[in-house]
Design a protein around this motif. Structure first.
Motif, PDB file in Angstrom:
ATOM      1  N   GLN A 131       3.114   6.126   1.980  1.00  0.00           N
ATOM      2  CA  GLN A 131       3.409   7.721   1.734  1.00  0.00           C
ATOM      3  C   GLN A 131       2.706   8.684   2.749  1.00  0.00           C
ATOM      4  OE1 GLN A 131       5.797   8.499  -0.694  1.00  0.00           O
ATOM      5  NE2 GLN A 131       5.678  10.394   0.539  1.00  0.00           N
ATOM      6  N   LEU A 132       1.366   8.272   3.021  1.00  0.00           N
ATOM      7  CA  LEU A 132       1.025   9.066   4.394  1.00  0.00           C
ATOM      8  C   LEU A 132       1.568   9.221   5.490  1.00  0.00           C
ATOM      9  CD1 LEU A 132      -3.167   8.887   4.558  1.00  0.00           C
ATOM     10  CD2 LEU A 132      -1.412   9.452   6.497  1.00  0.00           C
ATOM     11  N   ARG A 181       0.836  -1.133  -0.022  1.00  0.00           N
ATOM     12  CA  ARG A 181      -0.027   0.198   0.037  1.00  0.00           C
ATOM     13  C   ARG A 181       0.847   1.231  -0.218  1.00  0.00           C
ATOM     14  NH1 ARG A 181      -5.433  -0.651   1.913  1.00  0.00           N
ATOM     15  NH2 ARG A 181      -5.324   1.712   1.170  1.00  0.00           N
ATOM     16  N   ASP A 182       1.207   1.725  -1.035  1.00  0.00           N
ATOM     17  CA  ASP A 182       2.308   2.842  -1.159  1.00  0.00           C
ATOM     18  C   ASP A 182       1.436   3.988  -0.818  1.00  0.00           C
ATOM     19  OD1 ASP A 182       4.168   1.330  -2.525  1.00  0.00           O
ATOM     20  OD2 ASP A 182       3.617   1.882  -4.386  1.00  0.00           O
ATOM     21  N   ASP A 183       0.076   4.193  -1.142  1.00  0.00           N
ATOM     22  CA  ASP A 183      -0.678   5.088  -0.565  1.00  0.00           C
ATOM     23  C   ASP A 183      -0.702   5.255   1.132  1.00  0.00           C
ATOM     24  OD1 ASP A 183      -2.172   2.908  -0.173  1.00  0.00           O
ATOM     25  OD2 ASP A 183      -4.051   3.714  -0.138  1.00  0.00           O
TER      26      ASP A 183
END
Length: 888
Positions: A802-803, A797-799
Motif C-alpha cells: 500500500q505504501l 506485506r499489505d503495508d
C-alpha cells in the motif's frame, strides 16, 4: 464477461488502436508490414493455433488498455493463464519478436526523419547542434574564446558490460540485416519487382528471427562481451565519427569546409570497461584485460588498413599536375628500402601517382603493425606525422580538396582511436585493495586474490608498452571513502613493479550519499600526495572524478540522490576552479531512469556551473549502446546533440540560469530532499523489506538469465539492499512494471513543498527539477498499476504494498499537474506515442511472466514443472526488456 469479438471486429479494434497513437504513415506501414510477416511466419512455422492464440491475447490486452476496465483486464489475464506452458512459451516468443520488429520500425523512422531533415536547408542551425551551440557561444564570449572552447571540446562515452542487454548477439545481427532490407524496400522502384524481392528476403529474415533461440544458453564470458562491443565499432563508430566532425565543420564553415584546415577537432574519445571492470566480477582477470586490449587494437588496425587502402586508391593524381613534396618523396624512398617487394607491387599499380603510392604504403605498414612484422609503426603519432606530410604536400600542390577531404578523415580517425580503439579502464573495489595491502604488509602467504590484484598492474604496463599510454592507465576505485583508498593503488603498483610501475590516472568513484558529501575533502587531501601531484603536473593539472548514480539512488532514493549529486558536483567544481584544476566529472549513468538515465543533453545543461567546462564523460551500457550507437544516422545525431550540450553548458547564459535557479529554489530543494529521503527510508528500512522485494519481483530469477558475465549480487542471498547490485535492483522493479527506482519519493517531496505555483515556476526555470520530473514522467508512463498490484500481491506485506501504491498515485498526480494536460507525457508527444504503442503488448508478456512467477513461488523446488515455468519467466523477462527498452 463479454464474448470474444469476431475476426473482423478484432481487426477493427487493432487498427483503431494503432491509428490513435499518432504514428506517422510511413512508420505505420512498416509496423503493419513487419507484423504481417511475423504473422505469416507464425502460421507457417508455429504449432497449430499459435497465430490465433497470439491474436486473441493481443486483442484482449489492447482492449484492456483502451477501455481501462477491470473486466477487460481480467479477460486478458484469463487468456494468459489458460495457455499450456508450452503454448505460453511460444506466445512469449512471438510477442518478443514483435517488439524487436516494432523497435526496428521506430528506429527506421528516426533515421528516415533525420535524412529528411538533412536535406532541408538550415537544419544545421537546429537548436541542439554543435553549430547552433557555437553560434550562441560566439555571441556571448566572442570569436576567439568560442574558438578556444571548441578546440578543447571533449565527449568521452565509456562502454560497459553491465548486464542489461537481454538480446542475444545473434538476434541483434538478424535485426540489423532486417534494417538493411527495410532501407532497400524504401528505395525499391514502384514496379513492384524490387519490393517483392525485398519483402521475400524480409520474410526469410523474420523466419530466422523466430527460429533463433531468444535466450543465451550460458552467460557470456568477458571476452564475449568485448567482441560484442567491438561490433559497434566495426559497423558504426569507426566510420561514423569522422562524418560527425565533417558535418559540424560543414555547418560552421559552409563552402570553405574541405578546402582548408578544419576548425573542428577530433573531440570524441571512447573508453571501455569491458574486460577491465573487475569490481565483483571474478571472471575479469589480468589475462582477460590483456586480451581485451589486443582485440580492440586488432579491430582498429584492420579498420585503419582498410581506410588507408580505400583513400589511397582514390588519389590517382599524376606527378606532373600534383607534384609530391620532398617529405612525401622521402617517405616513399624509405618504404622502398624497407619493403622492396611491396613497393614494386604498389608502384606497378600506381605509375606516376606519388600520393597514391605513399598512402598505400601506409596501409602496408599498418598491416605490419597489426601482425608484429618488421616495418610497422611504433606509435599512432608516427602515422599521424606521415598523414600530415601527405596533407601538406597535396595542399601545396593545389589539391586542397583531397588534402582536407579524404586525408583529413584518416587523420581524424587516428586522432580519435589511435592504435588502441578504446581507452581501457580498470575498476576495482577499495576493500579489495585494502585486503591485498594487509596481506602484503603482513609478509605472509599471498592469496589468489592478492596475486591477481598485483598481476593487473603488470597487464596495464604491458598494454601501455604495446599500444601507448592512451590504451590503458585510468584506474577507477569503487566505493572511494578516503584519500587513502586512492593512494593504495599507487602502493600496490609499487608492490607489483617497483620503479617500473605503469603510468596511472587514479579515479575516485563516489557512490553512496555519505561518500558524495565527503568528496571535496577527500579530493583536497589526495591532490597533496606526491604521485597525484606528479601526474597532474604532467597532464596540465587535470583530474578526473567519477560519480555513481545507481548506488546513490539505491542508498537514499532517486530524488535525494539527484539533489546530492548536484550538490557534490557544485562543491567539487568550485574547489577545482579555486585550485586551478582542470576537472573532468565522469558520470556513472545507466540506461534506466533509476540509474541516471534519460536524455543526456538535457541532463548536461542542468549541471552546476564549471562542472562541465567543455568535457563530458559518461558510462554507456547494455541496450543503450546499441540504441545510441548501433545505427550511423542515429549515432551522428546523438554525438552532435551531446557535444552541443557539452559546449553550451559552460556558456555564461546557461551557467547564470542554472546557478540562479539553484539559489532561488534552494529551500524547495531542501524540503524535497528531507521529505523524499524519509519516505524512501520508510519503505526500504522496514523490517523484512529485502526478502519482500525479492518475493514481489523476479529479482532472484533475473540472476539466472544469461545477461552478462558479472554476478547479480555480492553475497549468496539478499538479506539487505547492500547485498544487491544497483542494476538488478532497477531491472527487477522494471520487470514488475513498478519502476520504483525511478520515481519513488518524488510525490511526497513535491507534496511537502505544497505550493503548486512555486513548483510550476521551478519546473519552468530550474533545469535540474525539470529534468528530474520529465524523467519521472517517462518512468511512470512505463508503469502499469494494474499489473504492479498483481506483483505486489505475491508478497504478504499489505503495508509495504500500500505504501508503494500510495506513493505511485501521489507522484503521478503531481507530475501531471506540473507538466500539464490530463495525462503523462502530453508535453512529449513522440515519447508518449512510443510508450503507448508498446504498452498493451508489454502487458501481454507481463501477464505471462506473472503466471510463471506465481507457479514458481508455489511449486516445490527442483520439479520438472519448475524448469518449464522458469524458462517461460526468462523468456518474458527478455520480451519485457525489449518492449520497455531502458531496463537497467
Amino acid at each position: 464477461m463479454t464474448s470474444e469479438p469476431t475476426h473482423t471486429e478484432a481487426i477493427r479494434v487493432i487498427g483503431r488502436f494503432e491509428a490513435g497513437r499518432g504514428i506517422p504513415d510511413e512508420m505505420r506501414a512498416d509496423v503493419r508490414m513487419l507484423g504481417a510477416l511475423l504473422g505469416q511466419v507464425l502460421q507457417e512455422c508455429g504449432s497449430p493455433g499459435l497465430f490465433e492464440d497470439v491474436e486473441r491475447l493481443r486483442l484482449a490486452t489492447i482492449q484492456a488498455y483502451e477501455e481501462e476496465s477491470a473486466e477487460a483486464f481480467e479477460r486478458a489475464a484469463g487468456i494468459a493463464d489458460s495457455f499450456s506452458v508450452a503454448r505460453a512459451d511460444e506466445v512469449a516468443r512471438a510477442f518478443t519478436c514483435y517488439f524487436h520488429l516494432v523497435n526496428l520500425a521506430e528506429e527506421h523512422q528516426r533515421v528516415r526523419v533525420l535524412r529528411q531533415r538533412a536535406g532541408q536547408p538550415g537544419r544545421e542551425d537546429a537548436a541542439d547542434t554543435v553549430a547552433a551551440a557555437y553560434a550562441q557561444l560566439r555571441r556571448e564570449v566572442g570569436e576567439d574564446e568560442a574558438r578556444r572552447r571548441l578546440a578543447e571540446l571533449r565527449f568521452h562515452p565509456v562502454f560497459t558490460a553491465h548486464p542489461t542487454e537481454a538480446r542475444r548477439r545473434a538476434v541483434s545481427t538478424s535485426i540489423r540485416r532486417l534494417s538493411d532490407l527495410l532501407t532497400q524496400n524504401d528505395a525499391a522502384s514502384d514496379d513492384g519487382a524490387e519490393q517483392r524481392r525485398a519483402r521475400r528476403r524480409m520474410l526469410e529474415e523474420v523466419d530466422t528471427l523466430w527460429r533463433t533461440a531468444p535466450l543465451r544458453a550460458q552467460k557470456p564470458s568477458p571476452t564475449d562481451e568485448v567482441r560484442t562491443v567491438m561490433s559497434v565499432f566495426d559497423e558504426t563508430l569507426f566510420t561514423t565519427v569522422p562524418h560527425v566532425y565533417r558535418r559540424i565543420d560543414d555547418a560552421l564553415r559552409g563552402e570553405d569546409s574541405g578546402a582548408s584546415e578544419p576548425v573542428v577537432p577530433a573531440f570524441v574519445r571512447v573508453g571501455s570497461w569491458v574486460g577491465g571492470d573487475r569490481d565483483g566480477n571474478p571472471f575479469v582477470t589480468a589475462s582477460v584485460t590483456r586480451e581485451a586490449a589486443q582485440i580492440a587494437s586488432d579491430h582498429v588496425l584492420r579498420g585503419l588498413e582498410r581506410a588507408l587502402d580505400r583513400i589511397g586508391r582514390t588519389l590517382t593524381l599524376d606527378a606532373e599536375g600534383t607534384p609530391p613534396s620532398a617529405a612525401v618523396t622521402a617517405l616513399w624512398d624509405a618504404f622502398s628500402s624497407s619493403h622492396p617487394d611491396a613497393a614494386a607491387e604498389i608502384a606497378a599499380r600506381s605509375p606516376e601517382e606519388p600520393h597514391r603510392r605513399v598512402v598505400l604504403s601506409f596501409a602496408r605498414r599498418v598491416a605490419d603493425t597489426r601482425t608484429g612484422a618488421d616495418g610497422g609503426y611504433p606509435a599512432p603519432e608516427a602515422l599521424l606525422e606521415d598523414l600530415r606530410a601527405v596533407q601538406h604536400s597535396l595542399a601545396a600542390a593545389g589539391a586542397k580538396r583531397h588534402a582536407f577531404g579524404g586525408v583529413q578523415h584518416l587523420i581524424w580517425q587516428v586522432e580519435t582511436y589511435g592504435f588502441h580503439l578504446t581507452e581501457l579502464e580498470v575498476r576495482q573495489h577499495s576493500q579489495v585493495h585494502r585486503q591485498a595491502l594487509a596481506e602484503l604488509e603482513a609478509g605472509g602467504e599471498r592469496s589468489d586474490q592478492t596475486v591477481e590484484v598485483l598481476e593487473v598492474f603488470h597487464a596495464i604496463a604491458e598494454i601501455q608498452r604495446t599500444y601507448g599510454l592512451r590504451a590503458a592507465g585510468r584506474y577507477v576505485v569503487s566505493f572511494t571513502q578516503s584519500a587513502e583508498d586512492l593512494a593504495n593503488v599507487h602502493r600496490l603498483a609499487r608492490h607489483a613493479l617497483g620503479d617500473d610501475a605503469p603510468v596511472l590516472d587514479v579515479v575516485p568513484l563516489f557512490e553512496t550519499f555519505a561518500d558524495l558529501q565527503a568528496a571535496p575533502e577527500i579530493l583536497a587531501e589526495v591532490v597533496q600526495f606526491p604521485e597525484f601531484r606528479a601526474r597532474m603536473a604532467e597532464t596540465g593539472n587535470r583530474l578526473e572524478v567519477m560519480l555513481g548514480y545507481s548506488d546513490s539512488s539505491k542508498d537514499v532514493g532517486p530524488v535525494a540522490a539527484n539533489l546530492a549529486l548536484y550538490e557534490a558536483q557544485e562543491k567539487i567544481a568550485l574547489w577545482a576552479k579555486e585550485s586551478g584544476i582542470a576537472l573532468t566529472l565522469f558520470h556513472g549513468r545507466g540506461g534506466a531512469l533509476g540509474r541516471g538515465g534519460g536524455p543526456a543533453n538535457s541532463a548536461i545543461l542542468a549541471q552546476p556551473p564549471h562542472s562541465v567546462d567543455g568535457r563530458f564523460k559518461l558510462t554507456e551500457q547494455g541496450e543503450v549502446i546499441f540504441a545510441r550507437y548501433g545505427e550511423p544516422a542515429i549515432a551522428m545525431r546523438h554525438i552532435d546533440q551531446v557535444a552541443a550540450a557539452t559546449l553550451l553548458a559552460s556558456s555564461p547564459g546557461v551557467e547564470e540560469r542554472t546557478s540562479g535557479a539553484a539559489e532561488r529554489f534552494a529551500e524547495v530543494a531542501h524540503t524535497m530532499d528531507a521529505a523524499s529521503r524519509a519516505r524512501f527510508f520508510e519503505l526500504v528500512k522496514a523490517d523484512g523489506f529485502a526478502p519482500w522485494f525479492a518475493t514481489v519481483t523476479p529479482m532472484e530469477e533475473i540472476g539466472l538469465l544469461a545477461l552478462g558475465s558479472r554476478p547479480a549480487r555480492r553475497g549468496l542471498s539478499v538479506e539487505s539492499l547492500e547485498d544487491l547490485r544497483a542494476i538488478p535492483w532497477v531491472f527487477a522493479w522494471t520487470q514488475a512494471r513498478i519502476n520504483l527506482a525511478g520515481w519513488f519519493g518524488l510525490g511526497t517531496a513535491l507534496d511537502a513543498v505544497g505550493d503548486e505555483a512555486l513548483l510550476a515556476e521551478a519546473y519552468r526555470e530550474w533545469p535540474l527539477l525539470r529534468t528530474m520530473i520529465d524523467n519521472v514522467a517517462m518512468s511512470l508512463a512505463k508503469t502499469d498499476e494494474r499489473i504492479a498490484r498483481r506483483y505486489l500481491a505475491l508478497g504478504d506485506r499489505d503495508d509495504l504494498a500500500q505504501l508503494v501504491l500510495d506513493e505511485l498515485t501521489l507522484t503521478r498526480e503531481w507530475v501531471i499537474r506540473l507538466t500539464g494536460g490530463d495525462g503523462l507525457l502530453q508535453n512529449k508527444p513522440i515519447l508518449q506515442r512510443a510508450v503507448a504503442l508498446r504498452s498493451p503488448y508489454v502487458d501481454a508478456l507481463s501477464l505471462l511472466q506473472l503466471r510463471a512467477l506465481r507457479e514458481l513461488r508455489a511449486a516445490a523446488s527442483g520439479s520438472g514443472a519448475d524448469e518449464e515455468q522458469r524458462r517461460l519467466l526468462l523468456l518474458s523477462v527478455s520480451g519485457v526488456a525489449a518492449g520497455l527498452q531502458n531496463t537497467g
